[in-house]
Design a protein around this motif. Structure first.
Motif, PDB file in Angstrom:
ATOM      1  N   THR A 179      -1.701  -3.579   6.460  1.00 38.49           N
ATOM      2  CA  THR A 179      -3.006  -2.960   6.719  1.00 38.49           C
ATOM      3  C   THR A 179      -2.837  -1.624   7.431  1.00 38.49           C
ATOM      4  OG1 THR A 179      -4.115  -5.101   6.842  1.00 38.49           O
ATOM      5  CG2 THR A 179      -5.207  -3.258   7.907  1.00 38.49           C
ATOM      6  N   ILE A 180      -1.997  -1.597   8.448  1.00 40.35           N
ATOM      7  CA  ILE A 180      -1.761  -0.345   9.184  1.00 40.35           C
ATOM      8  C   ILE A 180      -1.197   0.714   8.251  1.00 40.35           C
ATOM      9  CG2 ILE A 180      -0.381   0.719  11.008  1.00 40.35           C
ATOM     10  CD1 ILE A 180      -0.583  -1.967  12.517  1.00 40.35           C
ATOM     11  N   ALA A 181      -0.228   0.343   7.419  1.00 43.48           N
ATOM     12  CA  ALA A 181       0.374   1.298   6.486  1.00 43.48           C
ATOM     13  C   ALA A 181      -0.666   1.843   5.508  1.00 43.48           C
ATOM     14  CB  ALA A 181       1.525   0.636   5.734  1.00 43.48           C
ATOM     15  N   LEU A 182      -1.540   0.962   5.006  1.00 43.96           N
ATOM     16  CA  LEU A 182      -2.554   1.390   4.047  1.00 43.96           C
ATOM     17  C   LEU A 182      -3.585   2.300   4.705  1.00 43.96           C
ATOM     18  CD1 LEU A 182      -3.451   1.028   1.115  1.00 43.96           C
ATOM     19  CD2 LEU A 182      -4.818  -0.928   1.842  1.00 43.96           C
ATOM     20  N   LEU A 183      -3.998   1.969   5.912  1.00 42.37           N
ATOM     21  CA  LEU A 183      -4.973   2.803   6.613  1.00 42.37           C
ATOM     22  C   LEU A 183      -4.422   4.195   6.894  1.00 42.37           C
ATOM     23  CD1 LEU A 183      -6.397   0.190   9.134  1.00 42.37           C
ATOM     24  CD2 LEU A 183      -7.661   1.283   7.282  1.00 42.37           C
ATOM     25  N   LEU A 184      -3.144   4.279   7.199  1.00 37.63           N
ATOM     26  CA  LEU A 184      -2.528   5.589   7.443  1.00 37.63           C
ATOM     27  C   LEU A 184      -2.361   6.384   6.157  1.00 37.63           C
ATOM     28  CD1 LEU A 184       0.203   4.584  10.061  1.00 37.63           C
ATOM     29  CD2 LEU A 184      -1.917   5.833  10.494  1.00 37.63           C
TER      30      LEU A 184
END
Length: 399
Positions: A179-184
């Motif tokens: 999720t963090i990777a996708l949001l970034l």
């Protein structure tokens, strides 16, 4: 207005719904595992219920600062921070050696889930036209249900391979990191104008005072909706523990029920946009009440496992028909130009019921039995249906 919606919908579908799906897959994986891990750590059935209740308690407490946080720093930073907080909670859960340690970790995960959900809710409230609002918000609810559907199947496979219910927490770790990777990587759809940001400063408690009449009346119904949904999430895994089902079987049954729930999310939105909010709210609450009563009256019958599956499906159908109802009612009642403070208050009200129900289930189970707890919640479901029938605004798209 309606011609502009498909373009806007396409432009925000991936950045709005994809991170929410990842996060909910992880959360769905750990929900059926929490009571099982508590049981492995030596908790009684009532204590296991309290540990499971920590998730909804965390969501309740998280609603207090979430509206302010989203308005001050924006959607994407709030969601990234929520995922990081969830990772911290998961670390505590993985290292837990006692039920109280597990409860602290679950509480942190609940706090993060509240901030994550409010960010998505506020964005869709201000961007989607009223004629499509229920379908958009029920789709968001459907995304969460999709995660709850997929997560237990992944959990069943991982638990079966690893031989420990605690291994399910690692699924959520992977989901949070993804999720963090996708949001970034994705563009931020939640940027606000400076003027819009300046308006979102009313605060939760000021809004609670200003809108106390509607929150006291319709909010009571919302609290009971939250209570029935939270009770369903807690009582089904507890019932499986009581029946002696293993972790993989429990995750499989709850996963199938989650699939039924997920399949109905768009139906719910269409009903609300086409016929009005009450046509979704009433069948949902009545069905959840019936499902709990089925459990209450089939506790000691020879084919109790079959009736457990029937009750799980009935509650899933009812929950699916009500997909997005609380978010839609909150969006209808919120200030169109400044929704975040009211949405925080509204979610707090609904979350109060969600946090209270598992505690009631645990307390009644400890004092009486889990069958009595199911019966009490079934009666509350019918009480909630009566309140909603009295106070839900008679919205019609044709007016």
């Amino acid at each position: 207005m309606t011609d502009a919606l498909p373009f806007r919908w396409r432009s925000v579908a991936v950045p709005v719904f994809a991170p929410a799906l990842l996060f909910s897959i992880g959360e769905g994986a750990i929900i059926p595992a929490i009571p099982l891990v508590a049981d492995d750590l030596g908790a009684t059935l009532a204590i296991a219920g309290l540990v499971a209740a920590a998730l909804t308690v965390g969501e309740l407490l998280g609603n207090v600062p979430s509206g302010w946080l989203v308005s001050r720093i924006g959607e994407r930073p709030t969601m990234i921070g929520a995922a990081v907080l969830s990772l911290a909670g998961l670390a505590v859960c993985v290292m837990a050696t006692a039920p109280w340690m597990l409860g602290i970790g679950v509480l942190l995960i609940g706090l993060s889930a509240a901030a994550y959900a409010l960010a998505r809710h506020a964005f869709l409230t201000v961007t989607v036209p009223l004629a499509y609002r229920a379908r958009a918000l029920s789709t968001l609810g459907g995304v969460y249900r999709g995660g709850v559907f997929i997560g237990p199947f992944i959990a069943a496979a991982v638990i079966g391979w690893a031989g420990s219910a605690q291994s399910a927490f690692w699924i959520h770790v992977v989901a949070c990191l993804a999720t963090i990777a996708l949001l970034l990587a994705l563009p931020d759809p939640g940027r606000r104008t400076e003027a819009g940001a300046a308006r979102t400063t009313a605060g939760l408690f000021r809004t609670l005072r200003r809108r106390r009449d509607v929150l006291a009346r319709l909010g009571a119904g919302a609290a009971l909706v939250g209570a029935m949904r939270a009770s369903r999430q807690v009582i089904l895994p507890l019932w499986a523990v009581n029946l002696g089902l293993d972790g993989a079987t429990t995750a499989l049954i709850i996963g199938v029920a989650g699939g039924v729930d997920f399949a109905l999310f768009y139906v719910s939105g269409h009903i609300m946009d086409r016929f009005g909010r009450l046509w979704s709210a009433l069948p949902s609450m009545i069905g959840l009440g019936v499902g709990h009563l089925v459990l209450a009256f089939t506790h000691d019958v020879p084919d109790a496992v079959t009736w457990f599956i029937v009750a799980a499906i009935v509650m899933s159908v009812a929950n699916g028909i009500g997909s997005g109802i609380l978010m839609t009612l909150g969006a209808d009642l919120a200030d169109p130009g400044d929704p975040a403070p009211f949405l925080g208050a509204w979610r707090f009200t609904g979350g109060l019921g969600g946090a209270s129900a598992p505690i009631v289930v645990a307390a009644v189970t400890g004092l009486g039995s889990i069958a009595v707890a199911a019966g009490v919640m079934g009666v509350l479901g019918f009480a909630g249906a009566a309140i909603l029938a009295r106070y839900v605004p008679r919205y019609s798209p044709h007016r």
